[in-house]
Enzyme design. Structure first.
Site, PDB file in Angstrom:
ATOM      1  N   SER A 280       0.870  -1.169   0.000  1.00  0.00           N
ATOM      2  CA  SER A 280       0.000   0.000   0.000  1.00  0.00           C
ATOM      3  C   SER A 280       0.911   1.224   0.000  1.00  0.00           C
ATOM      4  O   SER A 280       1.835   1.305   0.814  1.00  0.00           O
ATOM      5  CB  SER A 280      -0.901  -0.014   1.235  1.00  0.00           C
ATOM      6  OG  SER A 280      -1.836   1.034   1.146  1.00  0.00           O
ATOM      7  N   GLU A 281       0.662   2.162  -0.911  1.00  0.00           N
ATOM      8  CA  GLU A 281       1.650   3.227  -1.137  1.00  0.00           C
ATOM      9  C   GLU A 281       1.862   4.152   0.057  1.00  0.00           C
ATOM     10  O   GLU A 281       2.849   4.870   0.113  1.00  0.00           O
ATOM     11  CB  GLU A 281       1.310   4.048  -2.379  1.00  0.00           C
ATOM     12  CG  GLU A 281      -0.079   4.633  -2.409  1.00  0.00           C
ATOM     13  CD  GLU A 281      -1.016   3.808  -3.274  1.00  0.00           C
ATOM     14  OE1 GLU A 281      -0.979   2.568  -3.159  1.00  0.00           O
ATOM     15  OE2 GLU A 281      -1.770   4.397  -4.058  1.00  0.00           O
TER      16      GLU A 281
END
Lengths: 230, 237
Positions: B47-48
């Site tokens: 997840s960025e």
């Protein structure tokens, strides 16, 4: 003796002048230094350039800073989200300038500023609206865009625990932009949950070393004061 | 597209992700894919906003707002996760370390150009987030989208008409009708979903399709070619 803990947020923010460039940490609400933003509104510096991933939600925090008319220009990756009505109305009224930056470029341009990198080539954005007017170059068969660092005068970030030298730990995904903004800034002000004695932080767990941190402000709501300001 | 079709599409994408893959699932439709990766196998989600591992939605009442995914929803981590800052997170992406990313799209071109961030409407407020970094960074880019836009036109086009997110970056497209690989030789259909026929798919798709991977001889679909050419010309105008 060096102690970076300030008596309060106003003491930490007193040097911010009109026209300053200010990076504000956070991804959505996680890592957003709400108390420092409130203090900046009270402090009143205007004509600011804001660097942040989002452009505020609801009517508090960044949205309140925008609403107060203190921000002239914003660099961000994702200004439009649920509850971003303050930004949207300012933008549509032509009262705020917007530079959209791909999120990875935002992080890397901040990192570059902190590392003395004068520019870098990346494939991100090549052939898109966001690369228009930028220098491009074919490197190893791949088209790349020249991106320049984002230097900021101040970074306002939210951390978890600090010692008096400004060594910082973070909490979960609230870390996000904090470490790179601290590197990019001439002055980093970290809002912290917990203040501890030198030596209480295991050096292996320090994420942002104190060299990047100017001032610490203990969050008012915090019940975890381990050691008072000296 | 109703919810059961969305879930069916998510299951097809999940089926095609090999165990051990490092995967970024974009916001919206792609997020559903996580629900269909078998629990007994190991997958690494990225997840960025700075977390790698595996997670599920936080239970009601157990939300920790320092623990969110890229969609800013509270999550609960499974054992084995790691946290990192944003430059490291996008380094994983931009440095080619992710095996697959799954994104939504407004349009995809026959060359694999992706448009998914901006409609280009004069009054639209642009917001790009990490879309351009994901598009160029992952080893393979899977797109999940409805086959047709709201106006009934194909979202798979000779050229995108919306502002681009990345050039030539899409590897594969999943729609409710088919799974299509973008190859240097053209758009190759690798799966027809449900009752979809080759003829129907070609009729509603804005680019010529190659059905050879399904053992369907070109002549089976070729009767539709003139109509398709006309449709393409219309879209290009």
């Amino acid at each position: 003796m060096i102690n970076k803990l300030c008596a309060d947020a106003q003491a930490a923010l007193s040097g911010i002048k009109d026209g300053a460039t200010i990076a504000v940490g956070g991804f959505g609400g996680a890592g957003m230094p709400d108390e420092l933003i409130d203090a900046l509104i009270e402090q009143g510096a205007r004509d600011l350039t804001l660097v942040s991933n989002n452009a505020g939600q609801g009517d508090s925090g960044l949205a309140a800073l925008l609403k107060a008319g203190q921000v002239r220009r914003i660099l961000c990756s994702y200004p439009r989200m649920t509850g971003s009505h303050v930004f949207e109305s300012l933008y549509r009224a032509g009262k705020i300038e917007l530079e959209i930056v791909p999120q990875g470029n935002l992080a890397e341009r901040l990192r570059a500023a902190g590392c003395g990198i004068a520019g870098f080539y990346t494939p991100t954005g090549f052939g898109t609206l966001l690369a228009e007017g930028k220098e491009t170059r074919l490197i190893d068969g791949r088209q790349c865009v020249l991106e320049l660092p984002i230097h900021v005068d101040y970074a306002l970030i939210k951390a978890q625990t600090a010692d008096r030298w400004g060594n910082l730990t973070f909490r979960k995904t609230a870390r996000n932009f904090g470490p790179v903004m601290a590197m990019a800034a001439t002055n980093t002000i970290a809002s912290i949950e917990q203040f501890c004695e030198l030596g209480e932080l295991d050096p292996e767990t320090v994420v942002t070393p104190g060299i990047y941190v100017k001032h610490l402000v203990l969050r008012k709501a915090s019940a975890n004061l381990l050691n008072q300001a000296g | 597209m109703d919810n059961s079709m969305r879930i069916a599409m998510a299951k097809r994408v999940a089926r095609d992700i090999p165990e051990g893959s490092y995967v970024n699932l974009g916001i919206g439709l792609p997020t559903l894919v996580a629900n269909h990766l078998p629990a007994e196998k190991d997958y690494f989600l990225h997840s960025e906003n700075g977390v790698l591992g595996r997670w599920q939605a936080a239970a009601p009442g157990e939300e920790d707002w320092d623990m969110i995914n890229a969609g800013k929803e509270p999550i609960e981590l499974s054992p084995g996760a790691a946290f990192f800052h944003h430059a490291d997170s996008f380094g994983m992406m931009r440095g080619g370390h992710l095996d697959i990313c799954v994104l939504g799209a407004f349009q995809v071109s026959a060359q694999g150009d992706l448009a998914n961030w901006h409609t280009g409407a004069p009054d639209a407020i642009p917001a790009v987030g990490g879309a351009m970094d994901l598009a160029i960074g992952a080893k393979r880019v899977f797109v999940m989208m409805e086959h047709l836009a709201k106006d009934g036109r194909s979202k798979l086009l000779p050229e995108c008409t919306y502002p681009l997110t990345g050039l030539g970056c899409v590897s594969r497209v999943y729609t409710e009708l088919a799974t299509l690989d973008i190859t240097p030789e053209g758009v190759r259909v690798i799966e027809l979903v449900g009752d979809t026929t080759a003829e129907h798919l070609q009729e509603v798709t804005g680019v010529p399709l190659d059905f050879s991977a399904l053992g369907i001889i070109p002549s089976a679909a070729s009767t539709q070619r003139p109509a398709v050419t006309q449709h393409c010309a219309e879209l290009q105008r």
